[in-house]
Write an enzyme that holds these catalytic residues in place. Structure first.
Site, PDB file in Angstrom:
ATOM      1  CE  LYS A 262       0.777   1.372   4.455  1.00  0.00           C
ATOM      2  NZ  LYS A 262       1.573   2.516   4.823  1.00  0.00           N
TER       3      LYS A 262
ATOM      4  N   GLY B  97       7.562   1.199   5.027  1.00  0.00           N
ATOM      5  CA  GLY B  97       6.368   2.043   5.011  1.00  0.00           C
ATOM      6  C   GLY B  97       5.362   1.612   3.963  1.00  0.00           C
ATOM      7  CG  MET B  98       6.045   0.652   0.607  1.00  0.00           C
ATOM      8  SD  MET B  98       6.626   0.348  -1.045  1.00  0.00           S
ATOM      9  CE  MET B  98       5.082   0.418  -1.964  1.00  0.00           C
ATOM     10  CB  ALA B  99       1.424  -2.049   4.856  1.00  0.00           C
TER      11      ALA B  99
ATOM     12  N   GLY C  54       4.510  -6.495   6.169  1.00  0.00           N
ATOM     13  CA  GLY C  54       4.124  -7.468   7.201  1.00  0.00           C
ATOM     14  C   GLY C  54       2.610  -7.559   7.308  1.00  0.00           C
ATOM     15  CB  SER C  55      -0.017  -4.937   7.320  1.00  0.00           C
ATOM     16  OG  SER C  55       0.516  -4.245   8.413  1.00  0.00           O
ATOM     17  CB  ALA C  56       0.899  -7.134   2.534  1.00  0.00           C
TER      18      ALA C  56
ATOM     19  CG  ASP D 135      -1.144  -0.066   7.725  1.00  0.00           C
ATOM     20  OD1 ASP D 135      -1.888   0.881   8.034  1.00  0.00           O
ATOM     21  OD2 ASP D 135       0.095   0.037   7.632  1.00  0.00           O
TER      22      ASP D 135
END
Ligand code: ATP
Length: 310
Positions: free
Chosen positions: A18, A107-109, A111-113, A145
């Site tokens: 993201k 800052g592109m998430a 881990g969340s992805a 996120d």
């Protein structure tokens, strides 16, 4: 391309990174989290997450960006799989294989992805057939996120970012990402933001109506002019070379540039496909960035890519 683990039985989910087209940050809440108003966009840099039935939980990593990614139970993807198993009363376990292309701590998430992908993969593997609305509370508990990465597209995020409402957009946005050596810790960037603000009065975060209108009409020049990130000054303060990267991208023809989320990746918006290619070549040749990637947005959120038999 999907990178398969040694044993390709199971379910493979593809998940995007993201960018925050806008990120407004309020003063810290009583629970320590900062309220945000953000416009997320999912972009076409993908991780793949394979889940394969196994006697115990484990993590395998492959791909371009595995350095710094934990290969134990602290990996967000495994934690998400375990949480779903608990919530659904499932006793199965799995090997979670992550094909990593999204920059780590950039800052592109990423881990969340991977966590969103693991939820979608295990949902399918275990035949749960839960809708997004049932996966969302688990996602939100694990990270702010993660709910957005279940949805993808372009969306407004509020609360800590975990409350997601789709936003209307027209057209395709061509992004060029300039990666830095080393990452930035998200909590450290928020702490630096608070330090820089000192005792100044910070308003409640609100998304810009002008930005939402530019996105609705596909006005890429307007969107580029309205890119905004309240964490940018803090990220640049902790990683001073970022100012130079931003200047270089704008000099090389980007319509706009911004620190992505908590950084240190810089996201540039280009006028179109050709302009993005030219910008990526110029940034690479200048040597200002550790790596340069192109992507388009918006793209879909975590989705099943392959279901393979044993
Ligand atoms: P965000 O934008 O959500 O703040 P980020 O893109 O800056 O995140 P991540 O790539 O998500 O950062 O990584 C942050 C930290 O999370 C890493 O340094 C790593 O220790 C940990 N981590 C746990 N699981 C993962 C995973 N599957 N992939 C990447 N990092 C992970």
């Amino acid at each position: 391309m999907t990178s398969a683990p040694a044993s390709a039985a199971g379910v493979c989910v593809r998940v995007p990174a993201k960018v925050n087209v806008e990120l407004r940050v309020g003063p810290p809440r009583a629970d320590g989290f900062h309220p945000v108003a953000t416009v997320y966009q999912a972009v076409s840099l993908y991780d793949t997450v394979w889940v394969t039935p196994a006697a115990d939980w484990s993590v395998e990593l492959s791909g371009r960006t595995t350095s710094g990614v934990p290969a134990d139970d602290s990996n967000l993807a495994v934690r998400a799989a375990m949480e779903l198993a608990k919530a659904a009363g499932v006793r199965e376990r799995a090997v979670v294989h992550i094909g990593k292309e999204i920059p780590v701590a950039g800052g592109m998430a990423g881990g969340s992805a991977d966590a969103a992908a693991a939820l979608v993969a295990c949902n399918r593997l275990w035949g749960l057939d839960w809708g997004i609305e049932r996966l969302e509370p688990i996602a939100a508990r694990l990270g702010s996120d993660i709910p957005f990465l279940l949805h993808g597209g372009t969306a407004l995020g509020s609360g800590r970012g975990e409350q997601v409402v789709p936003a209307l957009t027209r057209g395709t946005y061509h992004w060029v990402f300039a990666l830095s050596h080393g990452g930035l810790s998200t909590p450290a960037v928020y702490a630096e933001c608070d330090r820089l603000r000192g005792s100044s009065l910070v308003p409640d975060p609100q998304p810009s109506p002008q930005l939402l209108s530019a996105l609705r009409s596909g006005d890429v020049v307007g969107v580029a002019a309205l890119l905004a990130n309240d964490l940018q000054a803090a990220a640049v303060s902790l990683h001073p070379g970022l100012g130079e990267v931003l200047d270089a991208g704008l000099r090389f023809g980007a319509l706009g540039g911004i620190v992505s989320g908590s950084g240190p990746t810089i996201a540039f918006l280009a006028a179109g496909h050709e302009a993005a290619l030219d910008l990526a070549v110029a940034l690479t040749a200048s040597g200002t960035a550790a790596d340069v990637r192109r992507a388009v947005g918006p793209t879909v959120g975590a989705h099943v890519d392959v279901v393979a038999g044993a």
